[in-house]
Design a protein around this motif. Sequence first.
Motif, PDB file in Angstrom:
ATOM      1  N   LYS A  18       0.755  -1.300  -0.113  1.00  0.00           N
ATOM      2  CA  LYS A  18      -0.027  -0.040   0.145  1.00  0.00           C
ATOM      3  C   LYS A  18       0.799   1.133   0.106  1.00  0.00           C
ATOM      4  O   LYS A  18       0.716   2.217  -0.811  1.00  0.00           O
ATOM      5  N   LYS A  19       1.683   1.421   0.867  1.00  0.00           N
ATOM      6  CA  LYS A  19       2.651   2.567   1.043  1.00  0.00           C
ATOM      7  C   LYS A  19       3.403   2.825  -0.127  1.00  0.00           C
ATOM      8  O   LYS A  19       3.858   3.846  -0.917  1.00  0.00           O
ATOM      9  N   ILE A  20       3.936   1.583  -0.790  1.00  0.00           N
ATOM     10  CA  ILE A  20       4.908   1.762  -1.941  1.00  0.00           C
ATOM     11  C   ILE A  20       3.814   2.087  -3.191  1.00  0.00           C
ATOM     12  O   ILE A  20       4.112   3.074  -4.143  1.00  0.00           O
ATOM     13  N   ALA A  21       2.727   1.578  -3.364  1.00  0.00           N
ATOM     14  CA  ALA A  21       1.586   1.970  -4.243  1.00  0.00           C
ATOM     15  C   ALA A  21       1.360   3.613  -4.303  1.00  0.00           C
ATOM     16  O   ALA A  21       1.379   4.406  -5.313  1.00  0.00           O
ATOM     17  N   GLU A  22       1.174   4.042  -3.203  1.00  0.00           N
ATOM     18  CA  GLU A  22       0.881   5.516  -2.700  1.00  0.00           C
ATOM     19  C   GLU A  22       1.991   6.202  -3.358  1.00  0.00           C
ATOM     20  O   GLU A  22       1.922   7.195  -4.122  1.00  0.00           O
ATOM     21  N   ARG A  23       3.232   5.863  -2.879  1.00  0.00           N
ATOM     22  CA  ARG A  23       4.539   6.746  -3.388  1.00  0.00           C
ATOM     23  C   ARG A  23       4.662   6.578  -4.829  1.00  0.00           C
ATOM     24  O   ARG A  23       5.100   7.607  -5.555  1.00  0.00           O
ATOM     25  N   ALA A  24       4.509   5.354  -5.248  1.00  0.00           N
ATOM     26  CA  ALA A  24       4.507   5.367  -6.843  1.00  0.00           C
ATOM     27  C   ALA A  24       3.513   6.188  -7.458  1.00  0.00           C
ATOM     28  O   ALA A  24       4.070   6.552  -8.585  1.00  0.00           O
ATOM     29  N   LEU A  25       2.468   6.230  -7.165  1.00  0.00           N
ATOM     30  CA  LEU A  25       1.384   7.179  -7.778  1.00  0.00           C
ATOM     31  C   LEU A  25       1.875   8.730  -7.677  1.00  0.00           C
ATOM     32  O   LEU A  25       1.797   9.174  -8.713  1.00  0.00           O
ATOM     33  N   THR A  26       2.198   8.943  -6.640  1.00  0.00           N
ATOM     34  CA  THR A  26       2.598  10.139  -6.328  1.00  0.00           C
ATOM     35  C   THR A  26       3.967  10.628  -7.470  1.00  0.00           C
ATOM     36  O   THR A  26       4.029  11.627  -8.076  1.00  0.00           O
ATOM     37  N   HIS A  27       4.945   9.722  -7.367  1.00  0.00           N
ATOM     38  CA  HIS A  27       5.965   9.796  -8.299  1.00  0.00           C
ATOM     39  C   HIS A  27       5.669   9.944  -9.540  1.00  0.00           C
ATOM     40  O   HIS A  27       6.166  10.844 -10.481  1.00  0.00           O
ATOM     41  N   TRP A  28       4.675   9.104 -10.083  1.00  0.00           N
ATOM     42  CA  TRP A  28       4.098   9.102 -11.546  1.00  0.00           C
ATOM     43  C   TRP A  28       3.806  10.655 -11.793  1.00  0.00           C
ATOM     44  O   TRP A  28       4.183  10.957 -12.938  1.00  0.00           O
TER      45      TRP A  28
END
Length: 149
Positions: free
Chosen positions: A74-84
């Motif tokens: 979950k936290k990695i997905a959140e960071r990945a979305l923000t980074h994208w």
Amino acid sequence: MPVVLGNPDASTVITMVSNPNCNPCARAHSFLETWIAGRDDIQVKVVFATADHDNDIRTKVARHLAALTLSNEKKIAERALTHWYEQKGNFEAWAEAFPLDKAIPTNDSSERQKQWCKMAEITFTPTILINGYKMPDPYQLEDLRYLLN
């Protein structure tokens, strides 16, 4: 299989229908992420409107994020979305920065999101829904802080 931000158990659910290559979507994501940072009473679900084609970058991003979500990252997905949204464009570098531990089939997730968007009559992105209802026309995204106080 949306990406969920905030408190996944919160009763107030904001759904943002997004396109990974949409600048207004990137601004909406940034606003929502900042706004819910200090709150535990809201969850934000990000659903992607894509063409659901294997060679479409929007579909690739949505499937990658779904795989991160499905792998309980979950936290990695959140960071990945923000980074994208901050760097849009270079899928390979982004995917390398947020690798998947194992192959998770996600074609079904992008097809289901596409069908849900069609059923919900989503005609543009970002579309914001509050507890399943589209945000009324005269309101802007920034008005949420006053509507949900």
